[in-house]
Write an enzyme that holds these catalytic residues in place. Structure first.
Site, PDB file in Angstrom:
ATOM      1  N   ARG A  43      -5.894 -13.331   7.401  1.00  0.00           N
ATOM      2  CA  ARG A  43      -4.518 -13.276   7.887  1.00  0.00           C
ATOM      3  C   ARG A  43      -4.477 -12.308   9.067  1.00  0.00           C
ATOM      4  O   ARG A  43      -4.788 -11.131   8.906  1.00  0.00           O
ATOM      5  CB  ARG A  43      -3.591 -12.793   6.768  1.00  0.00           C
ATOM      6  CG  ARG A  43      -2.170 -12.509   7.215  1.00  0.00           C
ATOM      7  CD  ARG A  43      -1.280 -12.093   6.043  1.00  0.00           C
ATOM      8  NE  ARG A  43       0.058 -11.813   6.524  1.00  0.00           N
ATOM      9  CZ  ARG A  43       0.619 -10.600   6.566  1.00  0.00           C
ATOM     10  NH1 ARG A  43      -0.028  -9.540   6.108  1.00  0.00           N
ATOM     11  NH2 ARG A  43       1.828 -10.435   7.045  1.00  0.00           N
ATOM     12  N   HIS A  55       4.310  -9.496  13.769  1.00  0.00           N
ATOM     13  CA  HIS A  55       3.988  -8.294  13.004  1.00  0.00           C
ATOM     14  C   HIS A  55       4.342  -7.093  13.887  1.00  0.00           C
ATOM     15  O   HIS A  55       3.488  -6.268  14.214  1.00  0.00           O
ATOM     16  CB  HIS A  55       2.525  -8.304  12.565  1.00  0.00           C
ATOM     17  CG  HIS A  55       2.215  -7.395  11.403  1.00  0.00           C
ATOM     18  ND1 HIS A  55       1.565  -7.836  10.262  1.00  0.00           N
ATOM     19  CD2 HIS A  55       2.457  -6.079  11.201  1.00  0.00           C
ATOM     20  CE1 HIS A  55       1.414  -6.821   9.414  1.00  0.00           C
ATOM     21  NE2 HIS A  55       1.943  -5.731   9.966  1.00  0.00           N
ATOM     22  N   ASN A 102       4.041  -8.527   0.079  1.00  0.00           N
ATOM     23  CA  ASN A 102       3.269  -7.306   0.344  1.00  0.00           C
ATOM     24  C   ASN A 102       3.741  -6.265  -0.645  1.00  0.00           C
ATOM     25  O   ASN A 102       4.930  -5.923  -0.672  1.00  0.00           O
ATOM     26  CB  ASN A 102       3.515  -6.778   1.765  1.00  0.00           C
ATOM     27  CG  ASN A 102       2.941  -7.695   2.837  1.00  0.00           C
ATOM     28  OD1 ASN A 102       2.308  -8.702   2.536  1.00  0.00           O
ATOM     29  ND2 ASN A 102       3.166  -7.328   4.082  1.00  0.00           N
ATOM     30  N   GLU A 160      -0.466  -8.784   1.389  1.00  0.00           N
ATOM     31  CA  GLU A 160      -1.010  -7.434   1.608  1.00  0.00           C
ATOM     32  C   GLU A 160      -0.978  -6.660   0.311  1.00  0.00           C
ATOM     33  O   GLU A 160       0.005  -6.722  -0.437  1.00  0.00           O
ATOM     34  CB  GLU A 160      -0.194  -6.624   2.635  1.00  0.00           C
ATOM     35  CG  GLU A 160      -0.357  -7.031   4.061  1.00  0.00           C
ATOM     36  CD  GLU A 160       0.457  -6.155   5.017  1.00  0.00           C
ATOM     37  OE1 GLU A 160       0.679  -4.964   4.724  1.00  0.00           O
ATOM     38  OE2 GLU A 160       0.869  -6.689   6.062  1.00  0.00           O
ATOM     39  N   TYR A 199       2.805  -2.418  -2.408  1.00  0.00           N
ATOM     40  CA  TYR A 199       1.987  -1.199  -2.416  1.00  0.00           C
ATOM     41  C   TYR A 199       2.364  -0.220  -3.516  1.00  0.00           C
ATOM     42  O   TYR A 199       1.498   0.395  -4.121  1.00  0.00           O
ATOM     43  CB  TYR A 199       2.100  -0.483  -1.052  1.00  0.00           C
ATOM     44  CG  TYR A 199       1.429  -1.219   0.074  1.00  0.00           C
ATOM     45  CD1 TYR A 199       0.097  -0.994   0.378  1.00  0.00           C
ATOM     46  CD2 TYR A 199       2.122  -2.158   0.833  1.00  0.00           C
ATOM     47  CE1 TYR A 199      -0.542  -1.670   1.407  1.00  0.00           C
ATOM     48  CE2 TYR A 199       1.496  -2.852   1.866  1.00  0.00           C
ATOM     49  CZ  TYR A 199       0.170  -2.603   2.147  1.00  0.00           C
ATOM     50  OH  TYR A 199      -0.462  -3.285   3.147  1.00  0.00           O
ATOM     51  N   GLU A 214       7.325  -8.611   6.941  1.00  0.00           N
ATOM     52  CA  GLU A 214       8.190  -7.506   6.501  1.00  0.00           C
ATOM     53  C   GLU A 214       9.384  -7.260   7.418  1.00  0.00           C
ATOM     54  O   GLU A 214       9.475  -6.213   8.072  1.00  0.00           O
ATOM     55  CB  GLU A 214       7.369  -6.218   6.364  1.00  0.00           C
ATOM     56  CG  GLU A 214       6.214  -6.322   5.392  1.00  0.00           C
ATOM     57  CD  GLU A 214       5.558  -4.968   5.100  1.00  0.00           C
ATOM     58  OE1 GLU A 214       5.891  -3.981   5.758  1.00  0.00           O
ATOM     59  OE2 GLU A 214       4.718  -4.920   4.202  1.00  0.00           O
TER      60      GLU A 214
HETATM   61  C1  GBH Z   1       2.659  -2.696   5.578  1.00  0.00           C
HETATM   62  O1  GBH Z   1       3.856  -2.006   5.591  1.00  0.00           O
HETATM   63  C2  GBH Z   1       2.449  -3.278   6.945  1.00  0.00           C
HETATM   64  O2  GBH Z   1       2.688  -4.669   6.965  1.00  0.00           O
HETATM   65  C3  GBH Z   1       1.110  -2.966   7.528  1.00  0.00           C
HETATM   66  O3  GBH Z   1       1.104  -3.257   8.903  1.00  0.00           O
HETATM   67  C4  GBH Z   1       0.767  -1.527   7.230  1.00  0.00           C
HETATM   68  O4  GBH Z   1      -0.376  -1.092   7.910  1.00  0.00           O
HETATM   69  C5  GBH Z   1       0.584  -1.414   5.747  1.00  0.00           C
HETATM   70  O5  GBH Z   1       1.686  -1.878   5.050  1.00  0.00           O
HETATM   71  C6  GBH Z   1       0.287   0.000   5.272  1.00  0.00           C
HETATM   72  O6  GBH Z   1       1.353   0.851   5.525  1.00  0.00           O
HETATM   73  O7  GBH Z   1       8.308   5.797  -0.152  1.00  0.00           O
HETATM   74  O8  GBH Z   1       6.602   5.573  -1.791  1.00  0.00           O
HETATM   75  O9  GBH Z   1       8.488   4.120  -1.826  1.00  0.00           O
HETATM   76  C7  GBH Z   1       4.218  -1.374   4.389  1.00  0.00           C
HETATM   77  C8  GBH Z   1       5.460  -0.555   4.605  1.00  0.00           C
HETATM   78  C9  GBH Z   1       5.146   0.739   2.602  1.00  0.00           C
HETATM   79  C10 GBH Z   1       7.256   0.658   3.737  1.00  0.00           C
HETATM   80  C11 GBH Z   1       5.824   1.394   1.433  1.00  0.00           C
HETATM   81  C12 GBH Z   1       7.907   1.290   2.562  1.00  0.00           C
HETATM   82  C13 GBH Z   1       7.653   2.787   0.746  1.00  0.00           C
HETATM   83  C14 GBH Z   1       6.741   3.761   0.056  1.00  0.00           C
HETATM   84  N1  GBH Z   1       6.057  -0.064   3.390  1.00  0.00           N
HETATM   85  N2  GBH Z   1       6.971   2.139   1.863  1.00  0.00           N
HETATM   86  S1  GBH Z   1       7.587   4.886  -1.009  1.00  0.00           S
END
Ligand code: GBH
Length: 480
Positions: free
Chosen positions: A83, A131, A305, A385, A307, A176
């Site tokens: 991707r 992006h 995505n 992601e 995290y 996003e």
């Molecule tokens: C992605 O964004 C992007 O698509 C990518 O380009 C980037 O490199 C990658 O992630 C890593 O950052 O305050 O603990 O609740 C993710 C963006 C990540 C935004 C989590 C909101 C909240 C974390 N998001 N964040 S927290």
């Protein structure tokens, strides 16, 4: 040691795609080559104080010149899909609010050569059309707060789909939109760095509209490709499920991050509670008759995505205001992305965190995939992601031994399998990221790659996590 729920050998469904993901501004470099004009990230990163250590994407991973080497690396790792995103300013470098302008053949040639290289290596391309690297000329006329940006995006999407659509498996309209709208126009930690809540909500709508126009264009110009969108949905839980205030706080942020995109895209409607909550900021008159029918396009897939988890509580205004919006490392932000959420506090969670300061909880992966399966029946799902930033732990052998990242990937892949077992049609997983790269406001200080990049020499070295992930991809199962 095995974690419960993640027994080694647990198999993924037949045909499950194992991939990796990147984005144009984060890896390409070559910002002045091939006719490319500046994007908002060139401008933002060159503005002192915006990006850590003054880093820019001028060189990044030099992928523009090294893409054949990078494809060979993916092939060596046995990855089955890739991707990547297309930089709009490479395709129509003269775009203005009123006209797309001429197509830059050298831009299309670059991505066409990348697609051919991938196909020759047996790797299925998944193309993200946006992006975050908006042509600067469009920001100069209002950016995503201006409706014409969405109109031009639909035209740009038709060009890319027409050029690559015979060979690309999946087109993803937007990556996003939450980040593009709220981090770009409300908190200002991303380009273009504006702190205007009303503009951010206009950006939400114009990104939704851009998605619909692009989805329609891809359908027309690349009829054999899948049409998808990638959302960073939040897994929001009330701190105390018995507290009406905490439950309402969770509703608020779910509306702003999740339902304001899912509602229009899947059902052709904005959530009434979000319109009501934000009525003091904007009257939403930028939503024109007929827009929602455009936004709601049939989708083949939705990309998630994911995290980290979030827990929220009702905020009564007491306590340390610096703690209010949680530990996302964006403490210096001039604004908040959480519009009309003065009474919502993000709770700082105990337990493990990544180097970004983001909490770790794979259960959010399962919860969001099963939610999408329910909200979008008949639509395939991808994890577009997932991954973690971790400091390098370099052994005597010169290899990064990133056991923490392996554990993170293993536990989140197990959570994907939990969703599959519950009936969610998850067709693939893209680790973020193939390479260490330009991590937006954090510059090169944060490393998300499964492959290490030495920015001085541009040498790529697979980390232990890349080898582990290659074993998973090869077996179609969680390795021991
Ligand atoms: C992605 O964004 C992007 O698509 C990518 O380009 C980037 O490199 C990658 O992630 C890593 O950052 O305050 O603990 O609740 C993710 C963006 C990540 C935004 C989590 C909101 C909240 C974390 N998001 N964040 S927290």
């Amino acid at each position: 040691a095995e974690t419960p729920g993640a027994p080694a050998g647990r198999a993924f469904p037949d045909g499950f795609l194992w991939g990796s993901a990147t984005a144009s501004y984060q890896i390409e470099g070559a910002v002045d080559e091939g006719g490319r004009t500046p994007s908002i990230w060139d401008t933002f990163s060159r503005t002192p104080g915006k990006v850590q250590d003054g880093d820019t994407g001028d060189v990044a991973c030099d992928h523009f010149h090294r893409f054949r080497e990078d494809v060979a690396l993916m092939k060596e790792l046995g990855l089955q899909s890739y991707r990547f995103s297309v930089a709009w300013p490479r395709i129509t470098p003269g775009v203005t609010a009123d006209a797309l302008g001429p197509v830059e053949q050298r831009g299309l040639d670059f991505y066409s050569a990348l697609v051919d290289e991938l196909l020759a290596a047996g790797i299925a391309p998944a193309v993200t059309l946006y992006h975050w690297d908006l042509p600067q000329a469009l920001e100069d006329t209002g950016g995503w707060a201006d409706r014409r940006t969405a109109e031009r995006f639909g035209e740009y999407a038709a060009v890319v789909a027409g050029a690559l659509g015979d060979r690309v498996r999946t087109f993803i309209t937007l990556n996003e939109p939450w980040c593009a709208a709220y981090l770009g126009y409300a908190s200002g930690v991303h380009a273009p760095g504006r702190t205007e809540p009303a503009a951010a909500l206009a950006a939400v709508h114009h990104l939704n509209l851009a998605h619909g126009l692009a989805a329609r264009a891809v359908r027309e110009h690349a009829p054999s490709a899948e049409v998808a969108v990638t959302l960073n949905l939040g897994w929001f839980r009330p701190e105390d499920p018995a507290s009406a205030g905490d439950v309402d706080a969770a509703r608020r942020v779910d509306g702003l991050q999740n339902r304001v995109f899912l509602g229009p895209m899947l059902r052709g409607e904005y959530p009434a509670d979000v319109l009501e909550d934000t009525a003091g900021v904007t009257d939403w008159s930028f939503v024109h008759d007929g827009d929602l029918a455009v936004v709601r396009q049939p989708l083949d897939a939705v990309g998630l995505n994911y995290y980290s988890p979030s827990v929220v509580r009702h905020w009564d205004g007491s306590g340390d205001p610096a703690e209010k919006d949680g530990a996302d490392g964006h403490g210096a932000a001039a604004g908040t992305p959480w519009i009309a959420c003065d009474d919502v506090q993000f709770v700082s969670l105990p337990g493990p965190r990544t180097e970004m300061g983001w909490s770790i909880d794979p259960r959010g992966m399962t919860a969001l995939l099963t939610r999408l399966a329910e909200e979008a029946p008949g639509v395939d799902l991808y994890v577009t992601e997932n991954g973690m930033a971790a400091p390098d732990v370099v052994g005597d052998d010169g290899v990064v031994h990133d056991d923490d990242r392996i554990a993170y990937l293993r536990d989140h892949l197990a959570a994907v399998l939990d969703a599959v077992d519950a009936g969610a049609p998850v067709r693939g997983y893209f680790v973020w990221s193939l390479l260490d790269n330009f991590e937006w406001g954090y510059g090169y200080s944060k490393r998300f790659g499964v492959v290490h990049v030495d920015y001085g020499t541009q040498v790529r070295t697979p980390k232990d996590s890349a080898r582990w992930y290659a074993r998973a991809a090869g077996a179609g199962a969680l390795p021991a």
